[in-house]
Design an enzyme around this catalytic site. Sequence first.
Site, PDB file in Angstrom:
ATOM      1  N   HIS A 112      -5.346  -6.592 -11.645  1.00  0.00           N
ATOM      2  CA  HIS A 112      -4.249  -7.156 -10.847  1.00  0.00           C
ATOM      3  C   HIS A 112      -4.414  -8.675 -10.813  1.00  0.00           C
ATOM      4  O   HIS A 112      -5.540  -9.187 -10.783  1.00  0.00           O
ATOM      5  CB  HIS A 112      -4.274  -6.570  -9.433  1.00  0.00           C
ATOM      6  N   GLU A 114      -4.244 -10.725  -8.526  1.00  0.00           N
ATOM      7  CA  GLU A 114      -5.061 -11.232  -7.411  1.00  0.00           C
ATOM      8  C   GLU A 114      -6.549 -11.098  -7.745  1.00  0.00           C
ATOM      9  O   GLU A 114      -7.365 -11.913  -7.318  1.00  0.00           O
ATOM     10  CB  GLU A 114      -4.686 -10.485  -6.118  1.00  0.00           C
ATOM     11  N   GLY A 171       4.351  -3.815  -4.239  1.00  0.00           N
ATOM     12  CA  GLY A 171       3.422  -4.283  -3.212  1.00  0.00           C
ATOM     13  C   GLY A 171       4.048  -4.176  -1.828  1.00  0.00           C
ATOM     14  O   GLY A 171       4.079  -3.114  -1.215  1.00  0.00           O
ATOM     15  N   GLY A 172       4.584  -5.286  -1.344  1.00  0.00           N
ATOM     16  CA  GLY A 172       5.115  -5.373   0.021  1.00  0.00           C
ATOM     17  C   GLY A 172       6.020  -4.218   0.424  1.00  0.00           C
ATOM     18  O   GLY A 172       5.894  -3.676   1.528  1.00  0.00           O
ATOM     19  N   GLU A 174       3.391  -7.749 -14.547  1.00  0.00           N
ATOM     20  CA  GLU A 174       3.595  -8.408 -13.263  1.00  0.00           C
ATOM     21  C   GLU A 174       3.534  -9.929 -13.438  1.00  0.00           C
ATOM     22  O   GLU A 174       2.435 -10.500 -13.430  1.00  0.00           O
ATOM     23  CB  GLU A 174       2.520  -7.973 -12.272  1.00  0.00           C
ATOM     24  N   ASN A 214       1.159  -0.406  -4.180  1.00  0.00           N
ATOM     25  CA  ASN A 214      -0.124  -1.106  -4.051  1.00  0.00           C
ATOM     26  C   ASN A 214      -0.190  -1.656  -2.629  1.00  0.00           C
ATOM     27  O   ASN A 214       0.470  -2.648  -2.311  1.00  0.00           O
ATOM     28  CB  ASN A 214      -0.177  -2.236  -5.088  1.00  0.00           C
ATOM     29  N   TRP A 215      -0.986  -0.978  -1.800  1.00  0.00           N
ATOM     30  CA  TRP A 215      -1.047  -1.385  -0.389  1.00  0.00           C
ATOM     31  C   TRP A 215      -1.910  -2.633  -0.186  1.00  0.00           C
ATOM     32  O   TRP A 215      -1.977  -3.174   0.909  1.00  0.00           O
ATOM     33  CB  TRP A 215      -1.579  -0.228   0.469  1.00  0.00           C
ATOM     34  N   LYS A 216      -2.604  -3.054  -1.215  1.00  0.00           N
ATOM     35  CA  LYS A 216      -3.506  -4.220  -1.138  1.00  0.00           C
ATOM     36  C   LYS A 216      -4.446  -4.083   0.065  1.00  0.00           C
ATOM     37  O   LYS A 216      -4.799  -2.975   0.445  1.00  0.00           O
ATOM     38  CB  LYS A 216      -2.708  -5.523  -1.089  1.00  0.00           C
ATOM     39  N   GLY A 251       4.840 -11.088  -4.534  1.00  0.00           N
ATOM     40  CA  GLY A 251       4.792 -11.453  -3.122  1.00  0.00           C
ATOM     41  C   GLY A 251       5.575 -12.714  -2.794  1.00  0.00           C
ATOM     42  O   GLY A 251       5.437 -13.276  -1.710  1.00  0.00           O
ATOM     43  N   SER A 263       7.831  -8.379  -6.450  1.00  0.00           N
ATOM     44  CA  SER A 263       8.918  -8.419  -5.466  1.00  0.00           C
ATOM     45  C   SER A 263       9.976  -7.335  -5.668  1.00  0.00           C
ATOM     46  O   SER A 263      11.150  -7.544  -5.381  1.00  0.00           O
ATOM     47  CB  SER A 263       9.561  -9.813  -5.429  1.00  0.00           C
TER      48      SER A 263
END
Length: 251
Positions: A96, A98, A235-236, A168, A10-12, A174, A214
């Site tokens: 998600h 977010e 993600g990251g 999640e 997930n590149w956000k 994150g 994470s």
Amino acid sequence: MLRKIFIAGNWKMNLTLSASLELSAGLRGQIGGVSDVEVAVCPPSVYVQQVAAALKDTNIGVGAQNVYHKDKGAFTGEISTGMLLDIGAKYVILGHSERRHILHETNEDVNLKTLAVLASGLTPIVCVGELLAEREAGTTEAVVRDQFEGSFADVSASDMKRSVIAYEPVWAIGTGKVATPDQAEEVHVFVRSLIEKKYGKEVAESVRIQYGGSVNDENAKEILAKSNVDGALVGGASLKVEPFVKIVKSA
Ligand code: PEP
């Protein structure tokens, strides 16, 4: 039942077009031919078409991070499932945390999107997960049950079977605070029990449940070793070639 491990990035709202293409080229070179693991990347929607072209003829699929549930019309700023299919998307991340917590998406919104995505033939990756305060209050299962039941209302058994769920925990996204493999497994077993209760054992045993929060190249192997963890939503660590490739290889 053998569930194929599924690793999605997930590149956000990160990367430029050129950085997206550079990352795609790196992934293409190193894991483009991977076949024992399902792999996808979810760039910002404005880059989906170019990333899909850059990953053409590889086994890396491309997904979006959101979609609107209507086919077309006066919905300024929104994108339909048909548009995503047109530009080469195969997956859509839905619900998600977010989007739930910053953009105030409700279970009803996620449900409408899930139904639209399934009707279009795209694969939904539906996220569920509790806040830290909810975990501390002992309400993790109640929150996850609510999100599961709300997001998958009116979804048929055959559509459930081809859906993906990402557990999640919000406190792990994150933050560098990864859930322990046992904490993840416990909720995955619970989610599978919810699927079984509604759809029966066969469907429950086929649905892939990813863990997200994470995940990186150092902790992926241990988490993915759990029998009910069928992949990861990353993600990251999906923003650079090396860690993402290592996560895929560790699967
Ligand atoms: C995510 O974006 O879904 C996620 C899990 O992020 P991170 O891996 O950075 O925690």
